[in-house]
Write a protein that holds these residues in place. Structure first.
Motif, PDB file in Angstrom:
ATOM      1  N   HIS A 179      35.698  37.514  32.154  1.00 20.39           N
ATOM      2  CA  HIS A 179      34.597  38.136  32.903  1.00 20.39           C
ATOM      3  C   HIS A 179      34.575  39.668  32.924  1.00 20.39           C
ATOM      4  O   HIS A 179      33.659  40.251  33.474  1.00 20.39           O
ATOM      5  CB  HIS A 179      34.474  37.516  34.313  1.00 20.39           C
ATOM      6  N   ASP A 237      36.995  34.742  41.386  1.00 19.17           N
ATOM      7  CA  ASP A 237      38.150  35.573  41.024  1.00 19.17           C
ATOM      8  C   ASP A 237      38.183  36.770  41.991  1.00 19.17           C
ATOM      9  O   ASP A 237      37.140  37.238  42.442  1.00 19.17           O
ATOM     10  CB  ASP A 237      37.978  36.057  39.581  1.00 19.17           C
ATOM     11  N   VAL A 238      39.375  37.264  42.304  1.00 22.45           N
ATOM     12  CA  VAL A 238      39.468  38.364  43.279  1.00 22.45           C
ATOM     13  C   VAL A 238      38.911  39.680  42.714  1.00 22.45           C
ATOM     14  O   VAL A 238      38.596  40.602  43.447  1.00 22.45           O
ATOM     15  CB  VAL A 238      40.938  38.543  43.770  1.00 22.45           C
ATOM     16  N   HIS A 239      38.784  39.729  41.384  1.00 24.13           N
ATOM     17  CA  HIS A 239      38.199  40.916  40.754  1.00 24.13           C
ATOM     18  C   HIS A 239      36.718  40.673  40.459  1.00 24.13           C
ATOM     19  O   HIS A 239      36.320  39.552  40.177  1.00 24.13           O
ATOM     20  CB  HIS A 239      38.932  41.240  39.439  1.00 24.13           C
ATOM     21  N   ASP A 274      43.447  34.467  41.469  1.00 26.33           N
ATOM     22  CA  ASP A 274      44.271  35.614  41.852  1.00 26.33           C
ATOM     23  C   ASP A 274      43.995  36.111  43.276  1.00 26.33           C
ATOM     24  O   ASP A 274      44.585  37.095  43.711  1.00 26.33           O
ATOM     25  CB  ASP A 274      44.146  36.761  40.836  1.00 26.33           C
ATOM     26  N   GLY A 286      41.341  34.833  36.165  1.00 24.62           N
ATOM     27  CA  GLY A 286      42.668  35.353  36.492  1.00 24.62           C
ATOM     28  C   GLY A 286      43.533  34.360  37.248  1.00 24.62           C
ATOM     29  O   GLY A 286      43.140  33.213  37.507  1.00 24.62           O
TER      30      GLY A 286
HETATM   31 ZN   LIG Z   1      41.057  38.559  38.411  1.00 22.26          ZN
END
Ligand SMILES: [Zn+2]
Length: 312
Positions: free
Chosen positions: A91, A129-131, A216, A258
């Motif tokens: 991503h 995802d945390v990002h 993540d 992640g």
């Molecule tokens: Zn991530």
């Protein structure tokens, strides 16, 4: 974990490398050539945080191919949900640039493929995802055929995905960013998803749901460091599954993003697969209203009200 906990209930599909035609749905020919040129070298640095070895190109090619093959399995009715357990993640991979450990935009290619080859007009991407999935956002920023929904912590890479990044032109209001707080726990994310994702599905009526499934945000993750447990992913999966049933059983394609703690990754994927394979009975999703999550939900509604895409 797959072998011990799901010995008989998964259909295993062997991926094939994506074709150039598929990759070019997102990536430039020059960039694809650049990735191919890393094949003979032990070590190449593509971005400050993204290095590749001699075989990375093949893994990246297979990761995209797995998503295409997964999508075809859904289209043929062979399965209703498909989880592409692939690496590298995708991503953050832009059309002409690697970054954030990502080489090719796996789900970006899958979404474009679904549009071009199967005529989908309403695809929902959920990115937990945390990002922030900057590449997925950028790819569909002006496109209302894909609604991109992401929850992420903005203090981490790539520092994009602010509230006001909501899309442009035809895509105005079709990018929904939820920057979450670092102290986020299971009850917060479940509350937020229930209040925001539910009306999105009701109003947008997606024909296909893609999930950028990074793990993540788990509390054990060395990069994420928010406070989720694997339970979050179980409830979010169940919620999305129920939501999909409300819109003519829109097929679900999940793709690993992640997740950098092996224990947490296995435990989280186990929870997701447990829901998808209907192991364990369906329980009531534990919804708890909290002040901090309510603030996030209110902010999101305020920002998106003017578009009327999913808000009342
Ligand atoms: Zn991530």
């Amino acid at each position: 974990m797959l072998d011990t906990d799901f010995p008989d209930c998964l259909i295993h599909i062997e991926p094939e490398p994506a074709t150039l035609e598929h990759l070019e749905l997102v990536h430039t020919p020059a960039y694809i050539k650049q990735i191919l040129s890393t094949a003979e070298r032990d070590y190449t640095t593509l971005a400050p945080d993204t290095s590749v070895s001699a075989k990375t190109y093949l893994a990246a090619w297979l990761a995209v191919g797995a998503c295409i093959k997964g999508l075809e399995a859904l289209m043929s009715g062979r399965c209703r949900a498909c989880f592409c357990l692939v690496r590298p993640p995708g991503h953050h991979a832009l059309p002409d640039r690697a970054g954030g450990f990502c080489i090719f935009d796996n789900l970006g290619v899958a979404a474009r493929y679904a549009i071009e080859y199967h005529g989908f007009r309403r695809i929902l991407i959920v990115d937990w995802d945390v990002h922030h999935g900057n590449a997925l956002q950028e790819l569909f920023y002006a496109d209302n055929r894909v609604l991109y929904f992401s929850s992420h912590y903005m203090g981490w890479y790539p520092h994009t995905g602010d509230w006001e990044e909501t899309g442009i032109g035809e895509g105005s209001g079709y990018t929904v960013n939820i920057p979450v707080f670092k102290e986020m726990e299971d009850r917060h994310i479940i509350h937020i998803y229930n209040e925001v994702l539910s009306p999105i599905v009701r109003r947008y009526q997606p024909e296909l749901i893609l999930i950028a499934a990074g793990f993540d945000a788990h509390h054990r993750d060395p990069l994420g460091r928010t406070r989720l447990t694997e339970e979050s992913f179980r409830w979010l999966t169940q919620m999305i599954l129920q939501l999909s049933e409300s819109v003519k059983s829109a097929p679900i394609l999940m793709c690993l993003e992640g997740g950098y703690d092996n224990y947490a990754l296995a435990a989280s994927v186990r929870e997701v697969l447990g829901v998808l394979t209907f192991q364990g009975r369906r329980e009531r999703i534990p919804l708890v209203s909290t002040r901090r999550a309510s603030e996030v939900i209110d902010k999101c509604r305020r920002v998106h009200k003017k578009f009327g895409v999913w808000t009342a």
